[in-house]
Design a protein around this motif. Structure first.
Motif, PDB file in Angstrom:
ATOM      1  N   ARG A 184       0.833  -1.200   0.000  1.00 18.92           N
ATOM      2  CA  ARG A 184       0.000   0.000   0.000  1.00 18.92           C
ATOM      3  C   ARG A 184       0.868   1.252   0.000  1.00 18.92           C
ATOM      4  O   ARG A 184       0.575   2.228  -0.684  1.00 18.92           O
ATOM      5  N   ASP A 221       2.972 -13.033  -0.191  1.00 17.42           N
ATOM      6  CA  ASP A 221       1.849 -13.675  -0.874  1.00 17.42           C
ATOM      7  C   ASP A 221       1.594 -15.058  -0.291  1.00 17.42           C
ATOM      8  O   ASP A 221       0.446 -15.461  -0.075  1.00 17.42           O
ATOM      9  N   GLN A 256       0.048 -14.743   3.120  1.00 13.27           N
ATOM     10  CA  GLN A 256      -1.358 -14.362   2.962  1.00 13.27           C
ATOM     11  C   GLN A 256      -2.217 -15.588   2.646  1.00 13.27           C
ATOM     12  O   GLN A 256      -3.290 -15.777   3.228  1.00 13.27           O
ATOM     13  N   GLU A 257      -1.733 -16.439   1.740  1.00 15.90           N
ATOM     14  CA  GLU A 257      -2.495 -17.635   1.377  1.00 15.90           C
ATOM     15  C   GLU A 257      -2.629 -18.578   2.566  1.00 15.90           C
ATOM     16  O   GLU A 257      -3.682 -19.183   2.783  1.00 15.90           O
ATOM     17  N   SER A 265      -5.135 -16.997   5.079  1.00 13.64           N
ATOM     18  CA  SER A 265      -6.504 -17.008   4.536  1.00 13.64           C
ATOM     19  C   SER A 265      -7.084 -18.419   4.493  1.00 13.64           C
ATOM     20  O   SER A 265      -8.284 -18.608   4.691  1.00 13.64           O
ATOM     21  N   ASP A 272      -2.477  -3.612   3.455  1.00 19.44           N
ATOM     22  CA  ASP A 272      -2.845  -4.522   2.374  1.00 19.44           C
ATOM     23  C   ASP A 272      -2.973  -5.949   2.910  1.00 19.44           C
ATOM     24  O   ASP A 272      -3.913  -6.665   2.568  1.00 19.44           O
ATOM     25  N   PHE A 273      -2.038  -6.363   3.737  1.00 18.63           N
ATOM     26  CA  PHE A 273      -2.053  -7.712   4.307  1.00 18.63           C
ATOM     27  C   PHE A 273      -3.309  -7.908   5.172  1.00 18.63           C
ATOM     28  O   PHE A 273      -3.976  -8.939   5.101  1.00 18.63           O
ATOM     29  N   ASP A 319      -6.190  -6.304   4.888  1.00 17.74           N
ATOM     30  CA  ASP A 319      -7.373  -6.346   4.017  1.00 17.74           C
ATOM     31  C   ASP A 319      -7.535  -7.704   3.347  1.00 17.74           C
ATOM     32  O   ASP A 319      -8.652  -8.141   3.067  1.00 17.74           O
ATOM     33  N   ARG A 320      -6.416  -8.374   3.074  1.00 14.57           N
ATOM     34  CA  ARG A 320      -6.464  -9.635   2.342  1.00 14.57           C
ATOM     35  C   ARG A 320      -6.682 -10.844   3.252  1.00 14.57           C
ATOM     36  O   ARG A 320      -6.945 -11.939   2.749  1.00 14.57           O
ATOM     37  N   THR A 321      -6.525 -10.696   4.562  1.00 20.02           N
ATOM     38  CA  THR A 321      -6.508 -11.884   5.411  1.00 20.02           C
ATOM     39  C   THR A 321      -7.547 -11.915   6.522  1.00 20.02           C
ATOM     40  O   THR A 321      -8.167 -12.952   6.743  1.00 20.02           O
TER      41      THR A 321
END
Length: 609
Positions: free
Chosen positions: A177, A441, A444-445, A448, A462-463, A465-467
């Motif tokens: 971000r 990445d 994050q996977e 999640s 960003d991390f 928001d993604r998790t």
């Protein structure tokens, strides 16, 4: 085009073995905002140090404009000879520079300037170094991981400060971000060479994928060309006494290029080892409190954490994120209140200070706890060298002491150990520090897709928001007072919900002010009107019912959005509810203002009569 104020061309550097830099370049012009990206160990920091004049390349051309000034953010600043942080920061100024800039920067970076440099934490040392390099507003400002150890408000302030600066920027950061908001050009360092994209980081990943796909296609074409040439050599024209020497030479060149091609560095291949399923209720906190020296860190906080929740903790440094986290997992006793942990919990923890690392340990000893050269991963015995390779460590590093690893390699090593340990509750305190984008990445996977429960502290927007499925934040981020609120969704969702709450408070404040300001005056409107129109009377009678319905609709949607699982199960539905909620609040505000105006008009007319 303006001439460059800094240019590196065909830079080569090797520390033995595979060259670190094999023809890399970098060009900086006035006003550039360049982010330098690449895998951990690709040579980003080394190239930046060469540009700053701190490291000499083995070959290549380096041009720096004689009149230009360069400042480089040191990872380990040298405070020798400085009794205060203020003195250290002011020592970076040149004659004619504004000394007030130092005071301004230190204040916004959370330092007074009176601190003893010998007693600074790692984060405080980083902020002091930032003030020193930014204060002179040099022609070129080089920042290597400037956001590490900064809290979110400070990161957002730094973004604005860098967007306003006259300095050209060269940035290295893992914070997506941050790079998206600040950069306007991207230099990708890969396998020793550099490529430039004259667009910001937001366009980098799609461009990188296109480059790698084109490279793979070219390699495939080269392989086919070699097959055709080899066929010609074997079965071509036989009447000639000699083979075509030129064509044979070209074949040897193609073979050499094909065999010497190094594909992109592999991605981390890892999967977390999961233990047996925990109980449905993982943590239950009831009215817990914690204070230090009379200051409330956590004030009467209650929450339930269920299996499968992924919770992010955010807030400024000193707000108490780590303290709250430790109370929730039972590592720290609350001053009052209770914390109950669920059944069958197997906890794996990544500490932000990397305290679990003994610098004298070898990688093998650390990963196996000294139990030979194998470890159990997901029920399967793995040799430590093969497992290390999943995390991009080379087999020859098996006996390497941890003290010889870079920050990014240490972060990867701790991830490797955590993922090998069976768990159903992951505790991650600043897990993204020092990780490259590809490893981020992967993390994050993992987060999640983790079947257990995750609680993490992070400043990486960003991390988050993604998790995460819900976000815990101080009720008053500017002046934390111990109150914490849980918001559904990630960091951006939290900001949206906070904005809605602030708009609601402003609306109620305006309504109250309008009522207090409404004093009986001479009914000027009554001079022209003796009674309300039919339309006005209808609106005055029906608006209360419409407002009541809008309030009920708002309450219903707020109740649905309060469910932390909603964002995970149905993110589209969550976003739709958020938009509907915003529209309903706007409609309610409009109706209330209209009703208030009509009611005041009715009172004026009746008073005039």
């Amino acid at each position: 085009m303006a001439p460059p104020i800094l240019k590196l061309d065909d830079i080569r550097l090797s520390f033995g073995g595979t060259p670190l830099l094999a023809g890399a370049g970098l060009q900086v012009e006035l006003g550039d905002r360049i982010c330098l990206v690449g895998r951990n160990g690709s040579g980003k920091s080394t190239l930046m140090k060469i540009a700053a004049g701190l490291v000499e390349p083995q070959s290549g051309e380096v041009f720096r404009h004689p009149a230009s000034t360069i400042r480089y953010l040191e990872q380990a600043p040298d405070f020798a000879g400085h009794t205060t942080v203020q003195a250290y920061a002011e020592a970076g100024l040149a004659p004619g520079d504004d000394a007030y800039r130092v005071t301004y920067l230190l204040e916004h970076l959370g330092l007074t300037g009176e601190e003893d440099p010998a007693r600074l934490s790692g984060g405080e040392a980083r902020r002091a170094a930032l003030a020193r390099v930014m204060a002179p507003e040099p022609d070129i400002l080089m920042l290597d991981e400037p956001t590490n150890h900064l809290d979110l408000p400070t990161i957002e302030w730094l973004e604005e400060e860098l967007r306003k600066t006259r300095s050209a920027l060269v940035l290295i950061s893992h914070d997506r971000r941050f790079l998206e908001k600040v950069s306007t050009a991207t230099v990708w360092l890969d396998r020793g060479v550099s490529r430039r994209l004259d667009r910001g980081f937001g366009h980098f990943e799609s461009w990188r994928d296109e480059v790698l796909e084109a490279e793979e296609l070219e390699q495939h074409k080269l392989g086919k060309a070699i097959e055709r040439e080899e066929h010609w050599l074997r079965y071509g024209v036989t009447a000639r006494r000699k083979r075509n020497v030129r064509r044979l030479g070209e074949l040897q060149t193609m073979r050499s290029a094909y065999r010497g091609h190094q594909g992109p560095q592999g991605s981390v291949q890892a999967k977390v080892s999961e233990a047996q399923e925990s109980g449905k209720l993982v943590i239950e906190a009831e009215a817990i409190t914690k204070s230090y020296e009379g200051r409330a860190i956590v004030s009467s906080f209650s929450m339930r954490v269920h299996r499968g929740d992924r919770i992010g903790l955010v807030g400024p440094n000193g707000a108490g994120k780590t303290t709250l986290l430790k109370m929730l997992i039972g590592e720290l006793e609350p001053d009052s209140g209770t914390v109950g942990l669920g059944t069958n919990l197997d906890i794996a923890t990544l500490d932000q200070k990397r305290e679990d690392l003994n610098p004298e340990d070898t990688l093998s000893h650390y990963l196996t706890d000294g139990r030979g050269e194998t470890l159990l991963v997901n029920g399967e015995q793995r040799h430590v060298a093969g497992y290390m390779k999943d995390f991009l460590f080379q087999p020859e590093q098996i006996r390497t002491p941890i003290k010889n690893l870079s920050g990014g390699e240490r972060a990867r090593l701790m991830l490797a150990r955590i993922m090998a340990k069976p768990s159903n509750l992951l505790i991650l305190d600043e897990p993204t520090n020092d990780l490259d984008l590809e490893t981020l990445d992967l993390l994050q996977e993992i987060v999640s897709g983790y079947n257990g429960t995750v609680i993490l502290v992070s400043h990486d927007r960003d991390f988050l928001d993604r998790t995460v499925t819900s976000t815990l934040a101080p009720a008053s981020p500017e002046t934390p007072d111990g109150r914490w609120i849980e918001y559904a969704g990630g960091y951006s969702d939290m900001l949206t919900q906070r904005k809605g709450a602030q708009d609601e408070r402003r609306r109620l404040g305006k309504q109250e002010k309008s009522r207090s300001d409404a004093t009986p005056t001479a009914p000027e409107a009554g001079k022209n009107k003796s009674k309300l129109s039919f339309k006005q009377k209808f609106a005055l009678e029906n608006l209360p019912q419409e407002m009541a319905k809008a309030e009920a609709d708002i309450a219903a949607r707020e109740q649905k959005m309060a469910d932390p699982a909603l964002f995970t199960k149905d993110p589209t539905g969550f976003n739709r509810l958020a938009k509907e909620l915003e529209k309903l609040r706007e409609d309610l505000t409009r109706m209330e203002e209209e009703w208030l105006e009509l009611e005041m008009l009715r009172e004026e007319i009746e008073g005039a009569g």
